[in-house]
Design an enzyme around this catalytic site. Structure first.
Site, PDB file in Angstrom:
ATOM      1  N   GLY A  41       0.828  -1.297   0.017  1.00 20.37           N
ATOM      2  CA  GLY A  41      -0.058  -0.098  -0.030  1.00 20.37           C
ATOM      3  C   GLY A  41       0.903   1.399  -0.067  1.00 20.37           C
ATOM      4  CB  CYS A  42       0.052   4.613  -1.072  1.00 20.84           C
ATOM      5  SG  CYS A  42      -1.450   4.562  -0.416  1.00 20.84           S
ATOM      6  CE1 TYR A  43      -1.388   8.176   4.253  1.00 17.27           C
ATOM      7  CE2 TYR A  43      -3.180   6.895   3.895  1.00 17.27           C
ATOM      8  CZ  TYR A  43      -2.736   8.088   3.940  1.00 17.27           C
ATOM      9  OH  TYR A  43      -3.594   9.081   3.986  1.00 17.27           O
TER      10      TYR A  43
ATOM     11  CB  THR B 292       5.399   2.168   0.053  1.00 17.01           C
ATOM     12  OG1 THR B 292       4.726   1.175  -0.578  1.00 17.01           O
ATOM     13  CG2 THR B 292       6.658   2.550  -0.706  1.00 17.01           C
TER      14      THR B 292
END
Lengths: 349, 349, 349, 349
Positions: free
Chosen positions: B152-154, B156
């Site tokens: 996921g973005c967060y 990462t």
């Protein structure tokens, strides 16, 4: 308004000064009699702020204490660091009430000021006389005072969000972490790469990490309330928007207190104070919901997994964080209802 | 590109899918052979994304496993929660390599998935087979894998910022607090009041406090690295900008480690990994400095007053937080240099 | 890249220079060998543009013609007005190819330059030698040239949108009205109140009405194409965004030509030129649909009620309006395909 | 406020309705007695607009004419197209004064309404009774009227900018070209891809070219003032900001009239009307300079090269373009000073 209190604004070409003008222009008991700028005296205010064309007294006065004393009863200082340290004593001596929006008179410790601001502190006497005008907490001291140190924008949002819990002993002060975010107007109207549109827009950045001059101001107030020295972690971020501050605050809860309990605690603490709105349990406020207004909205989330509470507090940095609270303090000084002239709704969207 | 690897993108009308297309279009070893949309099959992709007019294969295919298997070697899933849980096993069975950009295959615990995502978890077999593709940390497992759960973005931004310190034992995992901020593209292209321009613009808000589905993903990886269960406080905020994530992370330092020492520790940890750039000591990265690129930039500030370290980590959520890392994982799967096709500079300003 | 063309960029600390660096860094036949700044020579480029850390040659060179001649084959001038007028002849004399992104060499009339730019024009010889590099229109002249006057951002969007219709005699040149809008990056990186975030954000303003220095540049090219002097009304506006230009253009249609006919006319005119994308009949392009790319997208609407056509043309001002077209011109100068290194998709969203 | 006029707002969960509430809340002679929503009756207004928490009467009423007649003296309709056409006659019959902010009652020609709005027009009787409330131009007709068709946002900015010159015969109406730009709030609070933050932010787009329903409204008023039919070219653009409209208008000047002369003409035309501020000669207004306020600011530039005048007019679309002008019309209807409750300064920055 023949009996109106006459107000002068020093630093009228900056954002803080312009906001004092905007708000006072709608105040029922105050008349603006002088707008002052050291750098632009003699020019029309509307050359600097076209939005004020045809709205207020227009030609900028020079900064001259006698002149001010002849025209005004109260002076708002929206000036850069260092100015009011020197100027306030003179204005007081001339019989004026002074509300200082700069940071010069907020720290009682001259040592702290010089460490964090990196400049000479104001005279001891001025610091002693100045009342720290966090209206909802120290408002009683404001009444009858002649000299107000108006709180900083970050400290206002942060302290209103933390003090009830610290005072109640519901959170451990040594665990407080404050992650704060501000719109760009907080940096003032001076030009620089840090406020260049193309650098700030579509960008989110941290700045002055562990070095912001509002840290000692926050700690001074928290320590006073806690009754012992409090040290905090405080980080500031720049948000690509013009107005608004959010402080997201974390602390370990002492004892068992639910989100609902925090909500109730704060509602009791701020009872009768219209400018603090505690959100319904579990709802978090957003900065835009107070934009253009003098409100401070607060929400809570207690996390049972970690034993921590997250407190979110938002203000408009130019209003409640500066000009609005300054006028709220004027109201208190004059014995008026603290909401006089300030009960306008946020501008949304 | 007669020997090019053929790629299909499922979910081509969303932001994640469009970004895979943008990046693959510039990849030297890959050819896009199918763009797929369940809701818009048969229509031109340029009707949905005019910016792609005349750039890639245009008509959207329907979602048909056989069709894909005949046209492609690898499939990117840029699909809503729930789709890849069901679809991935079929695609694998048809001989395709699968890179899942959704959250369906990231959590090894079906219980955790169902608790945080509030839907049925993927089959145990798929979860076992899926490799968590945090490239700079678990890249060795990606090589040779057929099924990637793209982070996921967060997670990462957060994990790249925390893992070296946790692994080194320099911070106390139980004290970690993550204050995360994201641009609006992270919410996807679906419409709703929460992504309405007039609601988000000039606004800063907190959302899903203590409830975000990326919490268990972050804790799973931190626990694995720490060797014991780690629980964290994690807050997400919406920033009025389109792209970019910043995680501001706080933890108590174990032992004596300066800002310089953290900088050096991280530079060693990420040596040879081009996409993580550790800033010079004391400098903090801003989201725009990685915008449009696959970089993750990290900075540090140790505060002796509090004994805590503040770690700031930034990524472009659509690139390193989704499509870019997905292609980085494809590169690893195929045995290519992980930077192939991804070494473009951030777009600034 | 042992046979790569070696490039130097003068003005590397500005937005135009940084964009040349970003784009050249991905060019297969070019190597950046020198980044130059008069004001910051000796300092690392990454101090000024952290996004370029670890990406290109880092230490800024001083501006020294001999030094450049020893390191480079071609020079890009991303310099303020007045610099290249003086510098270009020297660089040419040293055997370098020169692509001037500033406005110094665009106007053939020294009188016009001095009237609109309010400074001394370049020497006659340099003006004669310089080829006006509007690639899709005058590209044949660019081939084999040593000195390019790269078109301005507004003229690029405007001229690509008007020239086919003027050339075909479908619109009356005397009726042309150009309403142009630009993002803030067009103003450069210099600081000033006009680019202060809090002044520009949530604001839309007109500036330099009837006085912009791009007016004579537009008229020079239109006059050349029309075969007689053309005078236009041209207004520029500042949009609260970083990148992008839209020219909305109005003219009275001569004869009977539908929206469809205009669409077809332009498609024929730009046949084979990949960077101009004519939208399907009736569809209007938006600036974001070309952001970060070298595309110019154009749409039309003929209004039978008024007998006028509205033409909308959009570019990314920093790419097609500056650095991208400069590299497109380099490609033409070198005999390469004009799209070399420039065929990347727009960054959306 | 025992003698206060009682106001009801229908459509209180949209932006127009919320702005009527914000402004009336500060009006000295009006009390809000009912906020109405068909879709959300029975729920608290603060659930939809948290910024109004603790500020006004909270529970949303259902839409019931009898109920309204019992609670209110005047009704503001901030409703979608089609609602007031049907509802207004009933409200009038119940003895209420009606101010319609929607477009239903603005066009006197039912044919025009049905052509441009693509829906059934209001009954002839309602159209005849409705007074077009462009306060500074047709204010005399507003006095004593019971039913106001409040002007559209674009027409307000455009007509205030054009009418004095058309009336004076200084410009040729057949040459008028209007290039208009609006912030996103003009699109209302309904969700859709066209108002999705990631689509609008960092984007500038043209929409409804030659097809906007405000075209006949503008032409109706211009024709009335000119004394003969006027047809115009009118283009609308979406600006990445929340509030604000600018109309940039072009026309050929008849006779010899300088920028100064236009300035003087308009100052005389609007003498005594506080909400129109004509800028000093040659200065152009920006949208932010009227944001949050009821002002319309206008500037001029006559170009001797082309014989055209460029007129720039700005308003806040939600205030002067909707709620503010509606209250200005209420003031006129009631015989109060038109500025009552509306003389607050713009919010800047």
């Amino acid at each position: 308004m023949s009996n109106a209190v006459r107000a002068a604004i020093i630093g009228a070409t900056g954002y803080g000064g312009a906001e004092v003008i905007r708000l006072l222009q709608a105040h029922p008991f105050v008349q603006i009699t002088s707008v002052i700028s050291t750098s632009s005296a003699g020019t029309p205010l509307a050359d600097h702020f076209p939005h004020l064309q045809e709205i207020v007294v227009d030609i900028l006065d020079e900064l001259n204490v006698e002149l001010i004393a002849g025209k005004a009863d109260v002076v708002f200082l929206a000036t850069p660091a260092g100015v009011s340290a020197e100027l306030s004593p003179k204005l007081l001596a001339a019989g004026l009430k002074v509300i200082d929006i700069s940071g010069d008179l907020r720290l009682k410790s001259r040592e702290d000021y010089e460490k964090w601001y990196k400049r000479t502190a104001a005279p001891e006497a001025a610091l002693e006389q100045a009342v720290y005008g966090l209206a909802e907490v120290f408002g009683d001291e404001v009444k009858g005072s002649e000299l107000i140190a108006n709180p900083g924008c970050y400290p206002t949002a942060t302290l209103l969000g933390l003090i009830p819990a610290v005072k109640a002993g519901w959170i451990d002060p040594s665990t407080i972490i404050i992650d704060a975010k501000s719109g760009v107007s907080g940096a003032g109207r001076g030009v620089g790469l840090g406020t260049h549109y193309a650098e700030v827009n579509e960008n989110f950045s941290a700045y002055k990490v562990n070095k912001h001059q509002h840290i000692p101001e926050i700690e001074q107030a928290l320590s006073r309330v806690a009754g012992h020295p409090v040290v905090t972690t405080f980080t500031t971020h720049l948000v690509p928007m013009t107005r608004g501050i959010m402080s997201t605050m974390y602390a370990t809860v002492i004892g068992e207190h639910s989100t609902e309990a925090f909500t109730e605690l704060y509602r009791q603490f701020y009872e009768g104070r219209k400018f603090v709105r505690v959100r319904n349990s579990g709802k978090m406020p957003a900065t835009k919901e107070v934009s253009g207004s003098n409100y401070c909205d607060i929400g809570f989330a207690v996390d049972e997994r970690t034993g921590r509470v997250t407190i979110v507090s938002v203000i408009d940095n130019v209003v409640k964080g500066a000009a609005g609270q300054a006028i709220q303090n004027l109201n208190l000084m004059m014995g008026w209802d603290e909401t006089t002239g300030l009960l306008f709704a946020p501008v949304y969207p």
